[in-house]
Write an enzyme that holds these catalytic residues in place. Sequence first.
Site, mmCIF file in Angstrom:
data_model
loop_
_atom_site.group_PDB
_atom_site.id
_atom_site.type_symbol
_atom_site.label_atom_id
_atom_site.label_comp_id
_atom_site.label_asym_id
_atom_site.label_seq_id
_atom_site.Cartn_x
_atom_site.Cartn_y
_atom_site.Cartn_z
ATOM 1 N N HIS A 56 0.843 -1.213 0.000
ATOM 2 C CA HIS A 56 0.000 0.000 0.000
ATOM 3 C C HIS A 56 0.870 1.253 0.000
ATOM 4 O O HIS A 56 1.492 1.585 1.004
ATOM 5 C CB HIS A 56 -0.889 -0.019 1.250
ATOM 6 C CG HIS A 56 -1.909 1.069 1.293
ATOM 7 N ND1 HIS A 56 -3.255 0.828 1.383
ATOM 8 C CD2 HIS A 56 -1.786 2.433 1.273
ATOM 9 C CE1 HIS A 56 -3.915 1.976 1.423
ATOM 10 N NE2 HIS A 56 -3.037 2.963 1.359
ATOM 11 N N HIS A 58 1.211 5.407 -2.058
ATOM 12 C CA HIS A 58 0.609 6.397 -2.970
ATOM 13 C C HIS A 58 1.753 7.025 -3.761
ATOM 14 O O HIS A 58 2.336 8.023 -3.329
ATOM 15 C CB HIS A 58 -0.153 7.457 -2.178
ATOM 16 C CG HIS A 58 -1.346 6.919 -1.455
ATOM 17 N ND1 HIS A 58 -2.634 7.089 -1.902
ATOM 18 C CD2 HIS A 58 -1.439 6.167 -0.329
ATOM 19 C CE1 HIS A 58 -3.477 6.477 -1.077
ATOM 20 N NE2 HIS A 58 -2.764 5.909 -0.105
ATOM 21 N N GLN A 151 -9.929 9.472 -3.972
ATOM 22 C CA GLN A 151 -9.516 10.148 -2.728
ATOM 23 C C GLN A 151 -10.599 11.056 -2.129
ATOM 24 O O GLN A 151 -10.754 11.135 -0.925
ATOM 25 C CB GLN A 151 -8.251 10.979 -3.005
ATOM 26 C CG GLN A 151 -7.782 11.868 -1.866
ATOM 27 C CD GLN A 151 -7.054 11.104 -0.778
ATOM 28 O OE1 GLN A 151 -5.899 10.708 -0.938
ATOM 29 N NE2 GLN A 151 -7.731 10.884 0.335
ATOM 30 N N HIS A 209 -9.852 1.925 1.007
ATOM 31 C CA HIS A 209 -9.413 2.668 2.188
ATOM 32 C C HIS A 209 -10.593 2.631 3.155
ATOM 33 O O HIS A 209 -11.613 3.271 2.898
ATOM 34 C CB HIS A 209 -9.076 4.116 1.830
ATOM 35 C CG HIS A 209 -7.695 4.301 1.305
ATOM 36 N ND1 HIS A 209 -7.272 3.736 0.139
ATOM 37 C CD2 HIS A 209 -6.627 4.984 1.814
ATOM 38 C CE1 HIS A 209 -6.005 4.067 -0.066
ATOM 39 N NE2 HIS A 209 -5.582 4.823 0.942
ATOM 40 N N GLU A 212 -10.563 4.633 8.068
ATOM 41 C CA GLU A 212 -9.308 5.252 8.530
ATOM 42 C C GLU A 212 -9.674 6.498 9.345
ATOM 43 O O GLU A 212 -9.503 7.635 8.906
ATOM 44 C CB GLU A 212 -8.399 5.619 7.348
ATOM 45 C CG GLU A 212 -6.997 6.025 7.820
ATOM 46 C CD GLU A 212 -6.093 6.488 6.693
ATOM 47 O OE1 GLU A 212 -6.577 6.673 5.559
ATOM 48 O OE2 GLU A 212 -4.888 6.681 6.954
ATOM 49 N N ASP A 308 2.568 3.292 2.830
ATOM 50 C CA ASP A 308 1.486 4.253 2.591
ATOM 51 C C ASP A 308 1.965 5.562 1.973
ATOM 52 O O ASP A 308 1.510 5.944 0.903
ATOM 53 C CB ASP A 308 0.700 4.510 3.891
ATOM 54 C CG ASP A 308 -0.695 5.072 3.648
ATOM 55 O OD1 ASP A 308 -1.114 5.188 2.483
ATOM 56 O OD2 ASP A 308 -1.378 5.392 4.644
HETATM 57 ZN ZN LIG Z 1 -3.535 5.016 1.677
#
Ligand SMILES: [Zn+2]
Length: 435
Positions: A56, A58, A151, A209, A212, A308
């Site tokens: 994971h 970005h 996102q 996701h 979180e 991440d």
């Molecule tokens: Zn993430």
Amino acid sequence: MDTVIRNVRLLGRKGHFDVGIERGVFVRIEETIHAHVREELDGAGQLMLPPFIESHIHLDSVLTAGQPRFNESGTLFEGIQVWSERKETLTREDVKMRAKEALRWQVAQGILHVRTHVDVTDPKLTALQALLEVKEEVADQVNLQIVAFPQEGISSFSGGAELLEEALRLGADVVGAIPHFEYTRELGVASLHTCFELAKKYGRMVDVHCDEIDDEQSRFLETVAYLALSHGLKSRVTASHTTAMHSYNGAYVSKLMRLLKRSEINIVANPLINITLQGRFDHYPTRRGVTRIKELWREGVNVSLGHDDILDPWYALGTGSMLQVAHMAVHTSHMTGREEIDETVRMVSSRAARTLGVECEYGIAADKPASFVLMDAKDAFDMIRRQPPCTLVVSRGKVVARTSPASVRVIQDGKEHPVTFARPFAAREENAAQS
Ligand SMILES: [Zn+2]
């Protein structure tokens, strides 16, 4: 035979081995290989292990920390706002340059499989197009999986569902969602239905996701697990973060665990980032905000770990090292038992292979692609404690990175003492460690 690497250790096996490679594939693993060989390498007793796997990351936002400003509150939501401002200035070249630099950091540290999320709440899909090009350009070294990640939401962003579908048409490998960011609980559930319908329509994996947030009422994980089960997608589905689980009550976790096991979904924890982002609204005592890694693993749920973010609005630190991630998991999840520390290494290797669905091409065994790292370590425990560099990284039989370890000497009593931070192992302990 093309190449034999002599005298390496293998995780979980006693003794030293020779490993033979032909046309980029492992062909023999024996105590001593007698054969006509074009090239011999001395493994010098180092540990050979399959490459690390990043579950994971970005890659579209890496190396942007401070642009246009730092995330001063340290919260996830200010991070999303800062990224939204930076996103307006994205160009294809900008994304490619940063992503390829981060991939070089990863390759240097033995990571050859990477699952990256790419923000598709952008009408121009600039980052997605850039990363689809990067995927082709690095394919001879790194297996890059791209998650179409909304996102700013599917239901709460204008055209969110259409952009997500367009990203799949363009070639994204995995469908994402972010239900806890949608305006309401109902929109969050609706966004998950959209995500799973697209996964079925295009035959893709799912990586959400999920929850979180430190809100104990954020319970989208049960919806993800139920949809994975009812659509028959099971282990092709992953829930990332699941940090609200840190705050759930015991009775609910006990009920949820039954569904998680039946659904066979994977959980990805990101301990570096969630120890940083979570607990920001707490007074003391402050929650750690990392999902229940140890309990999930003990219940038989597949858990792997991700970095991440690297130098971006959510996390301004990092080099991409999976050993740093595992080291943080050991601490945040109290996984300090001997077996538990060994397990955190699996969470950045073999367990992550299951998350990415690459198990059939992963491991040190005959007929598998000859992709591996060499490291001057005794075992998994030693790797986590000392975090030694990968002296050699090989992808499908080709060397892709080398590191010369630092040479450290302390001058004392008129003599030079070499220091490696390795424990001087007694033979008996060494045997125990390898068994
Ligand atoms: Zn993430």
